[in-house]
Design a protein around this motif. Structure first.
Motif, PDB file in Angstrom:
ATOM      1  N   UNK A  58       2.413   9.998   5.607  1.00 28.41           N
ATOM      2  CA  UNK A  58       1.496  10.246   6.718  1.00 28.41           C
ATOM      3  C   UNK A  58       1.716   9.234   7.832  1.00 28.41           C
ATOM      4  N   UNK A  59       2.012   8.005   7.453  1.00 29.46           N
ATOM      5  CA  UNK A  59       2.250   6.962   8.448  1.00 29.46           C
ATOM      6  C   UNK A  59       3.472   7.294   9.294  1.00 29.46           C
ATOM      7  N   UNK A 107       2.044  14.644  13.854  1.00 30.00           N
ATOM      8  CA  UNK A 107       1.838  16.004  13.344  1.00 30.00           C
ATOM      9  C   UNK A 107       0.482  16.184  12.673  1.00 30.00           C
ATOM     10  N   UNK A 108      -0.298  15.114  12.555  1.00 32.57           N
ATOM     11  CA  UNK A 108      -1.562  15.204  11.838  1.00 32.57           C
ATOM     12  C   UNK A 108      -2.601  15.978  12.638  1.00 32.57           C
ATOM     13  N   UNK A 109      -3.397  16.754  11.933  1.00 31.48           N
ATOM     14  CA  UNK A 109      -4.461  17.530  12.575  1.00 31.48           C
ATOM     15  C   UNK A 109      -5.602  16.598  12.982  1.00 31.48           C
ATOM     16  N   UNK A 110      -6.128  16.823  14.170  1.00 33.68           N
ATOM     17  CA  UNK A 110      -7.186  15.956  14.680  1.00 33.68           C
ATOM     18  C   UNK A 110      -8.455  16.080  13.837  1.00 33.68           C
ATOM     19  N   UNK A 111      -9.172  14.985  13.730  1.00 35.68           N
ATOM     20  CA  UNK A 111     -10.416  14.952  12.980  1.00 35.68           C
ATOM     21  C   UNK A 111     -10.846  13.515  12.817  1.00 35.68           C
ATOM     22  N   UNK A 112     -12.066  13.281  12.357  1.00 36.81           N
ATOM     23  CA  UNK A 112     -12.565  11.896  12.254  1.00 36.81           C
ATOM     24  C   UNK A 112     -11.727  11.020  11.335  1.00 36.81           C
ATOM     25  N   UNK A 140       0.832  -1.205   0.000  1.00 39.50           N
ATOM     26  CA  UNK A 140       0.000   0.000   0.000  1.00 39.50           C
ATOM     27  C   UNK A 140       0.863   1.250   0.000  1.00 39.50           C
ATOM     28  N   UNK A 141       1.850   1.295   0.882  1.00 38.05           N
ATOM     29  CA  UNK A 141       2.678   2.492   0.984  1.00 38.05           C
ATOM     30  C   UNK A 141       3.675   2.596  -0.162  1.00 38.05           C
ATOM     31  N   UNK A 142       4.051   1.454  -0.734  1.00 38.77           N
ATOM     32  CA  UNK A 142       4.920   1.479  -1.914  1.00 38.77           C
ATOM     33  C   UNK A 142       4.194   2.109  -3.099  1.00 38.77           C
ATOM     34  N   UNK A 143       2.927   1.785  -3.228  1.00 41.87           N
ATOM     35  CA  UNK A 143       2.135   2.283  -4.352  1.00 41.87           C
ATOM     36  C   UNK A 143       1.631   3.705  -4.124  1.00 41.87           C
ATOM     37  N   UNK A 144       1.643   4.153  -2.868  1.00 39.04           N
ATOM     38  CA  UNK A 144       1.129   5.483  -2.537  1.00 39.04           C
ATOM     39  C   UNK A 144       2.141   6.203  -1.637  1.00 39.04           C
ATOM     40  N   UNK A 145       3.237   6.714  -2.206  1.00 40.44           N
ATOM     41  CA  UNK A 145       4.300   7.301  -1.387  1.00 40.44           C
ATOM     42  C   UNK A 145       3.852   8.485  -0.541  1.00 40.44           C
ATOM     43  N   UNK A 146       2.919   9.293  -1.066  1.00 43.06           N
ATOM     44  CA  UNK A 146       2.437  10.421  -0.266  1.00 43.06           C
ATOM     45  C   UNK A 146       1.707   9.929   0.979  1.00 43.06           C
ATOM     46  N   UNK A 197       8.172  -3.030  13.949  1.00 43.83           N
ATOM     47  CA  UNK A 197       7.613  -1.809  13.364  1.00 43.83           C
ATOM     48  C   UNK A 197       8.711  -0.854  12.919  1.00 43.83           C
ATOM     49  N   UNK A 198       9.801  -0.780  13.680  1.00 40.24           N
ATOM     50  CA  UNK A 198      10.911   0.085  13.284  1.00 40.24           C
ATOM     51  C   UNK A 198      11.504  -0.370  11.953  1.00 40.24           C
ATOM     52  N   UNK A 199      11.644  -1.679  11.776  1.00 40.47           N
ATOM     53  CA  UNK A 199      12.141  -2.194  10.509  1.00 40.47           C
ATOM     54  C   UNK A 199      11.133  -1.920   9.386  1.00 40.47           C
ATOM     55  N   UNK A 200       9.858  -2.031   9.712  1.00 40.42           N
ATOM     56  CA  UNK A 200       8.820  -1.732   8.717  1.00 40.42           C
ATOM     57  C   UNK A 200       8.935  -0.285   8.245  1.00 40.42           C
ATOM     58  N   UNK A 201       9.087   0.651   9.196  1.00 40.59           N
ATOM     59  CA  UNK A 201       9.248   2.063   8.817  1.00 40.59           C
ATOM     60  C   UNK A 201      10.496   2.243   7.960  1.00 40.59           C
TER      61      UNK A 201
END
Length: 205
Positions: A114-115, A120-125, A104-110, A168-172
């Motif tokens: 976010x992950x 830093x993400x703004x709160x919201x639903x 998923x993240x390979x195909x959608x780098x933007x 998870x660190x290796x995943x990142x």
């Protein structure tokens, strides 16, 4: 049955998402402004912000269904692991759990970015749903490791919580490596992930 005002709200949100999806594919996320998205959707800029807290929330909304599907599939994979005592290769099982997320993240780098900048993400639903998916992924990794630990498939005296953070660190690391072009192919990414997991999780003789 939804009333007309609600139907109009849903229709407007759908137009905004469709416009954003088209423009991001054509121009890229960074180059696509909210003004252009509003114009493409035929709404005021304020209308976009009435539905989405910011551009990042809009990007999250575009991928929420994929995240939900990934979470469901990951839960099923963990259940399958729990039901099959013959599955004892920690690196293979963890790589299997994480492979769809890497894709998923390979195909959608933007979206991958976010992950990596969750705090830093703004709160919201939409942000809360995104964070729930991220936390759920961590919980499923921990459960998978717990199952493998019960089968003596991990390093002796392994702390499951610490190993989970290591996985998870290796995943990142592998996600960032691909998106920054240090890892040039999906096969190379998978091989790197497998090797790192093996070094972290497997017993050494």
């Amino acid at each position: 049955m939804a009333g007309k005002p609600q139907q109009r709200t849903l229709a407007t949100r759908r137009r905004i998402l469709e416009a954003a999806s088209r423009l991001i594919v054509e121009q890229g996320f960074d180059a696509t402004s909210v003004d252009v998205i509003a114009s493409e959707a035929g709404v005021a800029k304020a209308t976009v912000f009435a539905h989405f807290a910011d551009k990042a929330s809009l990007l999250i909304a575009l991928h929420l269904e994929q995240l939900e599907n990934l979470s469901t599939a990951m839960e099923a994979e963990v259940e399958a692991l729990a039901q099959d005592p013959a599955r004892k290769s920690a690196s293979i099982e963890m790589a299997r759990l994480l492979a769809p997320w890497l894709a998923l993240y390979r195909e959608n780098p933007e979206f991958a970015r976010l992950f990596l900048v969750q705090s830093t993400l703004k709160d919201g639903p939409y942000t809360r749903q995104f964070l729930d998916a991220c936390f759920g992924m961590e919980a499923k990794v921990m459960r998978g490791l717990s199952i493998l630990s019960e089968r003596n498939a991990l390093r002796s005296a392994a702390d499951i919580a610490v190993l989970t953070q290591g996985v998870l660190a290796f995943y990142y690391h592998v996600s960032v490596g691909y998106n920054l072009y240090h890892v040039s192919t999906a096969a190379e990414q998978a091989a790197l992930m497998q090797g790192l997991l093996q070094a972290l999780l497997e017993r050494h003789t």
